[in-house]
Motif scaffolding. Structure first.
Motif, PDB file in Angstrom:
ATOM      1  N   THR A  74     -47.190  21.422  96.974  1.00  0.00           N
ATOM      2  CA  THR A  74     -48.485  20.784  97.174  1.00  0.00           C
ATOM      3  C   THR A  74     -49.368  21.709  98.001  1.00  0.00           C
ATOM      4  O   THR A  74     -48.951  22.196  99.048  1.00  0.00           O
ATOM      5  N   VAL A  75     -50.578  21.935  97.507  1.00  0.00           N
ATOM      6  CA  VAL A  75     -51.546  22.778  98.217  1.00  0.00           C
ATOM      7  C   VAL A  75     -52.469  21.858  99.010  1.00  0.00           C
ATOM      8  O   VAL A  75     -53.074  20.936  98.451  1.00  0.00           O
ATOM      9  N   LEU A  76     -52.567  22.090 100.295  1.00  0.00           N
ATOM     10  CA  LEU A  76     -53.340  21.204 101.154  1.00  0.00           C
ATOM     11  C   LEU A  76     -54.838  21.398 100.962  1.00  0.00           C
ATOM     12  O   LEU A  76     -55.305  22.499 100.646  1.00  0.00           O
ATOM     13  N   MET A  77     -55.567  20.304 101.161  1.00  0.00           N
ATOM     14  CA  MET A  77     -57.021  20.307 101.032  1.00  0.00           C
ATOM     15  C   MET A  77     -57.655  21.035 102.221  1.00  0.00           C
ATOM     16  O   MET A  77     -56.995  21.323 103.218  1.00  0.00           O
ATOM     17  N   PRO A  78     -58.963  21.316 102.141  1.00  0.00           N
ATOM     18  CA  PRO A  78     -59.637  22.001 103.260  1.00  0.00           C
ATOM     19  C   PRO A  78     -59.479  21.292 104.601  1.00  0.00           C
ATOM     20  O   PRO A  78     -59.488  21.939 105.652  1.00  0.00           O
ATOM     21  N   ASN A  79     -59.316  19.960 104.577  1.00  0.00           N
ATOM     22  CA  ASN A  79     -59.142  19.213 105.834  1.00  0.00           C
ATOM     23  C   ASN A  79     -57.693  19.154 106.295  1.00  0.00           C
ATOM     24  O   ASN A  79     -57.369  18.477 107.272  1.00  0.00           O
ATOM     25  N   GLY A  80     -56.796  19.840 105.558  1.00  0.00           N
ATOM     26  CA  GLY A  80     -55.393  19.882 105.939  1.00  0.00           C
ATOM     27  C   GLY A  80     -54.553  18.761 105.384  1.00  0.00           C
ATOM     28  O   GLY A  80     -53.333  18.735 105.602  1.00  0.00           O
ATOM     29  N   ASP A  82     -52.893  16.337 102.208  1.00  0.00           N
ATOM     30  CA  ASP A  82     -52.317  16.674 100.909  1.00  0.00           C
ATOM     31  C   ASP A  82     -53.018  15.991  99.749  1.00  0.00           C
ATOM     32  O   ASP A  82     -52.706  16.266  98.594  1.00  0.00           O
ATOM     33  N   ALA A  83     -53.969  15.090 100.036  1.00  0.00           N
ATOM     34  CA  ALA A  83     -54.729  14.432  98.973  1.00  0.00           C
ATOM     35  C   ALA A  83     -56.144  14.192  99.453  1.00  0.00           C
ATOM     36  O   ALA A  83     -56.393  14.027 100.657  1.00  0.00           O
ATOM     37  N   GLY A  84     -57.081  14.175  98.509  1.00  0.00           N
ATOM     38  CA  GLY A  84     -58.477  13.984  98.893  1.00  0.00           C
ATOM     39  C   GLY A  84     -59.343  13.633  97.695  1.00  0.00           C
ATOM     40  O   GLY A  84     -58.846  13.217  96.644  1.00  0.00           O
ATOM     41  N   SER A  85     -60.624  13.821  97.856  1.00  0.00           N
ATOM     42  CA  SER A  85     -61.574  13.503  96.803  1.00  0.00           C
ATOM     43  C   SER A  85     -61.455  14.490  95.645  1.00  0.00           C
ATOM     44  O   SER A  85     -60.851  15.563  95.779  1.00  0.00           O
ATOM     45  N   ARG A  86     -62.069  14.140  94.515  1.00  0.00           N
ATOM     46  CA  ARG A  86     -62.059  15.060  93.371  1.00  0.00           C
ATOM     47  C   ARG A  86     -62.739  16.381  93.735  1.00  0.00           C
ATOM     48  O   ARG A  86     -62.270  17.461  93.355  1.00  0.00           O
ATOM     49  N   MET A 123     -54.483  15.324  94.111  1.00  0.00           N
ATOM     50  CA  MET A 123     -53.634  16.327  94.751  1.00  0.00           C
ATOM     51  C   MET A 123     -53.597  17.574  93.878  1.00  0.00           C
ATOM     52  O   MET A 123     -53.732  17.488  92.651  1.00  0.00           O
ATOM     53  N   ILE A 124     -53.413  18.719  94.502  1.00  0.00           N
ATOM     54  CA  ILE A 124     -53.259  19.973  93.766  1.00  0.00           C
ATOM     55  C   ILE A 124     -51.824  20.438  93.943  1.00  0.00           C
ATOM     56  O   ILE A 124     -51.341  20.615  95.068  1.00  0.00           O
ATOM     57  N   ARG A 125     -51.158  20.657  92.804  1.00  0.00           N
ATOM     58  CA  ARG A 125     -49.756  21.021  92.845  1.00  0.00           C
ATOM     59  C   ARG A 125     -49.470  22.206  91.934  1.00  0.00           C
ATOM     60  O   ARG A 125     -50.129  22.394  90.904  1.00  0.00           O
ATOM     61  N   VAL A 126     -48.488  22.964  92.356  1.00  0.00           N
ATOM     62  CA  VAL A 126     -48.079  24.159  91.614  1.00  0.00           C
ATOM     63  C   VAL A 126     -46.599  24.024  91.276  1.00  0.00           C
ATOM     64  O   VAL A 126     -45.763  23.886  92.167  1.00  0.00           O
ATOM     65  N   GLY A 127     -46.293  24.074  89.976  1.00  0.00           N
ATOM     66  CA  GLY A 127     -44.904  24.120  89.537  1.00  0.00           C
ATOM     67  C   GLY A 127     -44.172  22.801  89.591  1.00  0.00           C
ATOM     68  O   GLY A 127     -44.591  21.847  90.246  1.00  0.00           O
ATOM     69  N   LEU A 128     -43.061  22.766  88.871  1.00  0.00           N
ATOM     70  CA  LEU A 128     -42.169  21.618  88.864  1.00  0.00           C
ATOM     71  C   LEU A 128     -40.760  22.140  88.654  1.00  0.00           C
ATOM     72  O   LEU A 128     -40.481  22.822  87.666  1.00  0.00           O
ATOM     73  N   TRP A 129     -39.876  21.836  89.585  1.00  0.00           N
ATOM     74  CA  TRP A 129     -38.505  22.338  89.525  1.00  0.00           C
ATOM     75  C   TRP A 129     -37.527  21.186  89.674  1.00  0.00           C
ATOM     76  O   TRP A 129     -37.828  20.186  90.329  1.00  0.00           O
ATOM     77  N   SER A 130     -36.377  21.335  89.107  1.00  0.00           N
ATOM     78  CA  SER A 130     -35.353  20.305  89.210  1.00  0.00           C
ATOM     79  C   SER A 130     -34.804  20.263  90.635  1.00  0.00           C
ATOM     80  O   SER A 130     -35.070  21.154  91.458  1.00  0.00           O
ATOM     81  N   PHE A 131     -33.999  19.258  90.894  1.00  0.00           N
ATOM     82  CA  PHE A 131     -33.416  19.094  92.221  1.00  0.00           C
ATOM     83  C   PHE A 131     -32.604  20.322  92.626  1.00  0.00           C
ATOM     84  O   PHE A 131     -32.624  20.740  93.784  1.00  0.00           O
ATOM     85  N   ASP A 154     -42.808  19.616  98.283  1.00  0.00           N
ATOM     86  CA  ASP A 154     -42.659  18.165  98.229  1.00  0.00           C
ATOM     87  C   ASP A 154     -41.542  17.756  97.288  1.00  0.00           C
ATOM     88  O   ASP A 154     -41.459  18.252  96.150  1.00  0.00           O
ATOM     89  N   TYR A 155     -40.722  16.837  97.747  1.00  0.00           N
ATOM     90  CA  TYR A 155     -39.743  16.178  96.891  1.00  0.00           C
ATOM     91  C   TYR A 155     -40.460  15.017  96.228  1.00  0.00           C
ATOM     92  O   TYR A 155     -41.054  14.161  96.904  1.00  0.00           O
ATOM     93  N   LEU A 156     -40.451  14.943  94.918  1.00  0.00           N
ATOM     94  CA  LEU A 156     -41.248  13.966  94.200  1.00  0.00           C
ATOM     95  C   LEU A 156     -40.823  12.528  94.473  1.00  0.00           C
ATOM     96  O   LEU A 156     -41.621  11.598  94.314  1.00  0.00           O
ATOM     97  N   GLY A 157     -39.593  12.342  94.900  1.00  0.00           N
ATOM     98  CA  GLY A 157     -39.156  10.992  95.245  1.00  0.00           C
ATOM     99  C   GLY A 157     -39.880  10.427  96.449  1.00  0.00           C
ATOM    100  O   GLY A 157     -39.887   9.208  96.665  1.00  0.00           O
ATOM    101  N   ASP A 158     -40.512  11.288  97.256  1.00  0.00           N
ATOM    102  CA  ASP A 158     -41.242  10.834  98.435  1.00  0.00           C
ATOM    103  C   ASP A 158     -42.641  10.333  98.106  1.00  0.00           C
ATOM    104  O   ASP A 158     -43.278   9.676  98.931  1.00  0.00           O
ATOM    105  N   ASP A 159     -43.133  10.642  96.901  1.00  0.00           N
ATOM    106  CA  ASP A 159     -44.532  10.372  96.567  1.00  0.00           C
ATOM    107  C   ASP A 159     -44.905   8.899  96.624  1.00  0.00           C
ATOM    108  O   ASP A 159     -46.044   8.548  96.909  1.00  0.00           O
ATOM    109  N   GLY A 160     -43.998   8.026  96.261  1.00  0.00           N
ATOM    110  CA  GLY A 160     -44.320   6.614  96.172  1.00  0.00           C
ATOM    111  C   GLY A 160     -44.676   6.183  94.769  1.00  0.00           C
ATOM    112  O   GLY A 160     -44.968   5.011  94.518  1.00  0.00           O
TER     113      GLY A 160
END
Length: 491
Positions: A74-80, A82-86, A123-131, A154-160
């Motif tokens: 997960t790439v953090l937004m300018p405000n630090g 992990d999620a924000g506006s479009r 959110m902006i994310r790079v890549g997807l890997w198995s456990f 980020d572990y995807l199970g934490d996302d909710g």
């Protein structure tokens, strides 16, 4: 031309009402572990082991689900965050693409709760890997950091969002029909000092215990055991309520969940009155604060005035702030206008009455501060009258991180017949247990039979102790010292 991949994230339903509990409309004769399927994920049959702890008290070790989630960066937004506006997400996406990497924009919806609307975030994310490929995610994160980006793995199970688990929970069921013990609250050796649940349980002679509510991490280090909300121990108010916040009211072997309001007033012998703004906490300028001998720290060493009050309400001494509370005494501390009021109305040898009221907002009446009364402040309301009612905004936790993302949870609920259900759901252990978000926590407690339920402190604070043994798996790898605990005492 840059390569841009726009991937729609998994969307949550805007409202999740939770599961209906079979037979919930009928009066329960006893609290029983449910026979229906586990309420989260694929709703498979859980594996459970029951241990009889004491008459009327059973402990269930519950496991369900399986691990299918992997990792992303997960790439953090300018405000630090992990999620924000479009707009913020598009700016972050462009920054990633400038490094030559391909990123995806994931849309998610922080679901609506009882007192806060849904919120669209990206959110902006790079890549997807198995456990099993965590190392590859770490490698990508390092590359992006070297390119000047702030990222996290980020572990995807934490996302909710959608997951298959797994979940590992401990459930303590205290049957109102056969339980002959009592309940209590503990602040350990003092209000200011934090202590582990196991230490408080041992000192209090508890057969079982869990961590209590949130404690103040935004005050001076030596004061961080202070509960954020109401605390009553053996009829003594040791921390004022956050008005309207849920709490567990314990009296003898009965437990109720309600919302509380506290009102504390100093009344001098000349009739002058002033509101006492807080109990056993750092003051804001101009506040009148009451300190009890349970505080365990010195009053603030600031310009102002302290008065030492004996057990009969007599002003025993007027002093400069910055000293401990004498044993068996109380201290009223004031600065600014509060200090002026003290100097005008609380002379040495005079008397002062500290009028303390704890009001049950559901019943609309004042609680009697008798020695059998204990109160543990909650964090967020989850279930009310058998229905999911998540009061995240009222209780100060209406963020994406608290509502949607999964964390370890400590939960407490009551059934129709007054039985108590206390549960911990461990989390932050990829492949072992994912924790729960608020919505899942409410579903879980309704499944267990709770008609009223709240969330206590969670995360690394989540701990359950049974017969002097920590039975859950704290996410820090060991017990964390916390502010208070809920104790189940033997008969």
């Amino acid at each position: 031309m840059s390569r841009r991949t726009l991937v729609a994230g998994l969307a949550m339903a805007t409202t999740i009402t939770g599961l209906s509990v079979p037979g919930a409309a009928a009066e329960q004769a006893a609290v029983k572990f449910p026979s229906s399927r586990f309420p989260l994920g694929a709703r498979s049959a859980p594996a459970k082991t029951m241990t009889s702890v004491a008459p009327g008290i059973d402990l269930y070790d519950v496991q369900a689900g399986s691990s299918t989630d992997g990792y992303t960066v997960t790439v953090l937004m300018p405000n630090g965050r992990d999620a924000g506006s479009r707009e913020a997400a598009e700016t972050t996406l462009a920054a990633v693409e400038a490094t030559g990497e391909v990123a995806s924009m994931q849309r998610l919806v922080r679901p609506q709760v009882a007192d806060a609307p849904e919120q669209e975030l990206f959110m902006i994310r790079v890549g997807l890997w198995s456990f099993e490929q965590r190392a590859k995610a770490d490698k990508m994160a390092k590359q992006l950091k070297e390119a000047g980006l702030k990222v996290k793995v980020d572990y995807l199970g934490d996302d909710g969002l959608k997951t298959t688990g797994p979940w590992h929970a401990q459930v303590l069921m205290v049957d109102a029909r056969t339980f002959r013990g009592s309940y209590a609250a503990s602040l350990g050796t003092s209000v200011a000092k934090r202590e582990t649940v196991s230490s408080m349980a041992k000192r209090g002679g508890a057969v079982a215990a869990v961590n209590g509510g949130f404690f103040n991490i935004h005050t001076a280090k030596q004061l961080r055991g202070e509960p954020v909300g109401a605390s009553v121990v053996a009829g003594r108010l040791l921390s004022e309520a956050v008005p309207g916040r849920a709490a567990v009211v314990l009296r003898g072997r009965t437990a109720r969940i309600t919302e509380l309001k506290t009102t504390i007033t100093a009344v001098s012998q000349d009739g002058a009155k002033r509101v006492i703004a807080g109990v056993n906490r750092a003051p804001v300028a101009g506040e009148l604060i009451l300190y009890t001998e349970e505080y365990g720290a010195k009053t603030p060493a600031v310009e102002g005035t302290d008065v030492v009050i004996d057990a009969n309400g007599r002003v025993e001494a007027v002093r400069v702030p910055g000293a401990a509370v004498p044993k068996g005494k109380r201290v009223l501390h004031g600065s600014g206008e509060a200090a002026m009021w003290i100097n005008e109305h609380l002379w040495e040898g005079w008397t002062v009455k500290v009028d303390t009221k704890v009001r049950d907002l559901r019943k609309g009446r004042t609680l009697k501060l008798t020695p059998d009364l204990h109160v543990v402040s909650g964090g967020v309301g989850l279930v009310r009258n058998g229905r999911t009612k998540i009061t995240a905004k009222r209780d100060g936790h209406d963020s994406l991180n608290m509502i949607l993302r999964r964390h370890p949870r400590t939960l407490v609920g009551t059934t129709r017949n007054g039985s108590l259900i206390v549960a911990t759901i461990d989390g932050r252990k990829p492949g072992v247990t994912v924790g729960a978000n608020f919505i899942e926590a409410a579903q879980f407690m309704r499944w267990l039979g709770a008609t009223q339920a709240i969330n206590l402190d969670g995360g690394g604070s989540t701990a359950m102790v049974v017969k002097n043994k920590v039975v859950n798996q704290p996410s820090d790898g060991r017990e964390r010292a916390v502010g208070d605990a809920l104790l189940v005492l033997p008969g």
